[in-house]
Design an enzyme around this catalytic site. Structure first.
Site, short mmCIF file in Angstrom:
data_model
loop_
_atom_site.label_atom_id
_atom_site.label_comp_id
_atom_site.label_asym_id
_atom_site.label_seq_id
_atom_site.Cartn_x
_atom_site.Cartn_y
_atom_site.Cartn_z
N ASN A 70 0.85 -1.18 0.00
CA ASN A 70 0.00 0.00 0.00
C ASN A 70 0.90 1.24 0.00
OD1 ASN A 70 -1.83 2.02 0.46
ND2 ASN A 70 -2.53 1.26 2.46
N PHE A 71 0.91 1.95 -1.12
CA PHE A 71 1.77 3.13 -1.24
C PHE A 71 1.25 4.34 -0.47
CE2 PHE A 71 4.19 2.29 -5.53
CZ PHE A 71 4.81 1.20 -4.95
N LYS A 72 -0.03 4.30 -0.10
CA LYS A 72 -0.66 5.46 0.57
C LYS A 72 -0.40 6.73 -0.27
CE LYS A 72 -0.27 2.96 4.86
NZ LYS A 72 -0.15 2.97 6.32
N GLU B 295 -5.29 -4.97 10.60
CA GLU B 295 -4.26 -3.95 10.76
C GLU B 295 -4.53 -3.16 12.05
OE1 GLU B 295 -2.39 -2.97 6.67
OE2 GLU B 295 -4.12 -1.68 6.93
N HIS C 249 -9.79 0.94 5.10
CA HIS C 249 -8.46 1.18 5.70
C HIS C 249 -8.59 2.13 6.90
CE1 HIS C 249 -4.30 2.35 6.28
NE2 HIS C 249 -3.99 1.21 5.67
N SER D 297 3.47 -2.25 10.32
CA SER D 297 4.94 -2.26 10.49
C SER D 297 5.58 -3.59 10.11
CB SER D 297 5.31 -1.87 11.93
OG SER D 297 4.90 -0.54 12.18
N GLY E 204 2.51 2.20 10.77
CA GLY E 204 3.44 3.31 10.60
C GLY E 204 4.18 3.69 11.87
N GLU F 299 -6.82 4.52 7.91
CA GLU F 299 -6.60 5.95 7.66
C GLU F 299 -7.85 6.60 7.08
OE1 GLU F 299 -2.93 5.28 5.60
OE2 GLU F 299 -2.05 4.71 7.51
P1 13P Z 1 2.88 0.28 7.68
O1 13P Z 1 3.47 -0.96 7.07
O2 13P Z 1 3.57 1.53 7.27
O3 13P Z 1 2.73 0.13 9.16
O4 13P Z 1 1.40 0.41 7.10
C1 13P Z 1 0.54 -0.67 7.14
C2 13P Z 1 -0.69 -0.34 6.38
O5 13P Z 1 -1.45 0.53 6.76
C3 13P Z 1 -0.93 -1.05 5.12
O6 13P Z 1 -2.20 -0.81 4.62
#
Ligand code: 13P
Length: 237
Positions: free
Chosen positions: A9-11, A162, A93, A198, A168, A95
């Site tokens: 996931n590049f966000k 998650e 997700h 993570s 993150g 976020e």
């Molecule tokens: P991180 O790997 O940066 O913790 O993010 C996980 C995530 O939200 C994947 O969708």
């Protein structure tokens, strides 16, 4: 045993140019080393494209509005996904739930809409720190609520657990905690279940060895192609 499902996931990272470069390098790695499963990539919307690849790289959308087209300023709909043959989408997700304020009712509506159109859905759930600290029963209750209105038997559904406190933060859940929580989710749905939060080269082997963990949804550690290659190498062997 099938290879684990790996999804990046590049966000809000990478441009159209750097995504194309990444895909080309990933394709080269996969063509050379092989990986018995498709690898999923969720770039930002501006980088969606039809990539000519030798290997099975599936490009998914991080988000879209449940509409073909219309007046939803700032959003993209099915018409924009279809232009690039995008058949996979992330829904729920953390976020989008916690930063963008998506409610469970809206998420469920979005899920149903894209399910009706046959998209492959990666559906994320996970508890924030205060819920984890309130104990196992509170976590179970929270996760069940995040599955409200979701058809958990949809054949094109992949679930991702998650925990918000692990995203993150560099703080990964312990194998015991992942196993315990995955068992709760597996009792509700038999669809593949990924862990995210993570995941990185230093812990991916340990995470994927957890019984009931079918793969990883990776953010930060996947953004550099070298990190992704290292993780695929570890997972493959
Ligand atoms: P991180 O790997 O940066 O913790 O993010 C996980 C995530 O939200 C994947 O969708």
């Amino acid at each position: 045993m099938p290879s684990p499902i790996i999804a990046a996931n590049f966000k809000t990272n990478h441009t159209r140019a750097s995504t194309a470069e990444y895909v080309s390098r990933l394709d080269g790695w996969l063509a050379k080393n092989g990986y018995g499963m498709p690898v999923y990539l969720f770039p930002p919307a501006t980088a969606l494209d039809r990539f000519e690849t030798e290997s099975d790289i599936r490009i998914g959308a991080q988000n879209a509005y449940p509409t073909v087209k219309g007046s939803f300023t700032g959003e993209i709909g099915m018409e924009q996904l279809d232009e690039f043959g995008v058949e996979t989408i992330l829904v729920g997700h953390s976020e989008r739930r916690h930063i963008l304020g998506e409610s469970q009712a809206f998420i469920a509506r979005k899920f149903a809409w894209f399910m009706e159109r046959g998209l492959e859905i990666f559906y994320c759930i996970g508890e924030p720190l205060e819920v984890r600290e309130a104990g196992e029963k509170a976590v179970r209750h929270y996760l069940v609520e995040q599955l409200e209105g979701i058809d958990t038997s949809y054949e094109k559904l992949t679930l991702a657990y998650e925990p918000v406190w692990a995203i993150g933060t560099g703080k990964t859940a312990t194998p015991e905690l992942i196993e315990q929580t995955h068992a709760v989710i597996k009792a509700i749905s038999d669809r593949p279940l990924l862990y995210g939060g993570s995941v990185k080269p230093a812990n991916i082997a340990e995470v994927l060895a957890v019984p009931g963990c079918d793969g990883a949804l990776i953010g930060t550690a996947s953004w550099e192609i070298s990190g992704m290659e290292t993780m695929l190498e570890i997972v493959k062997s």
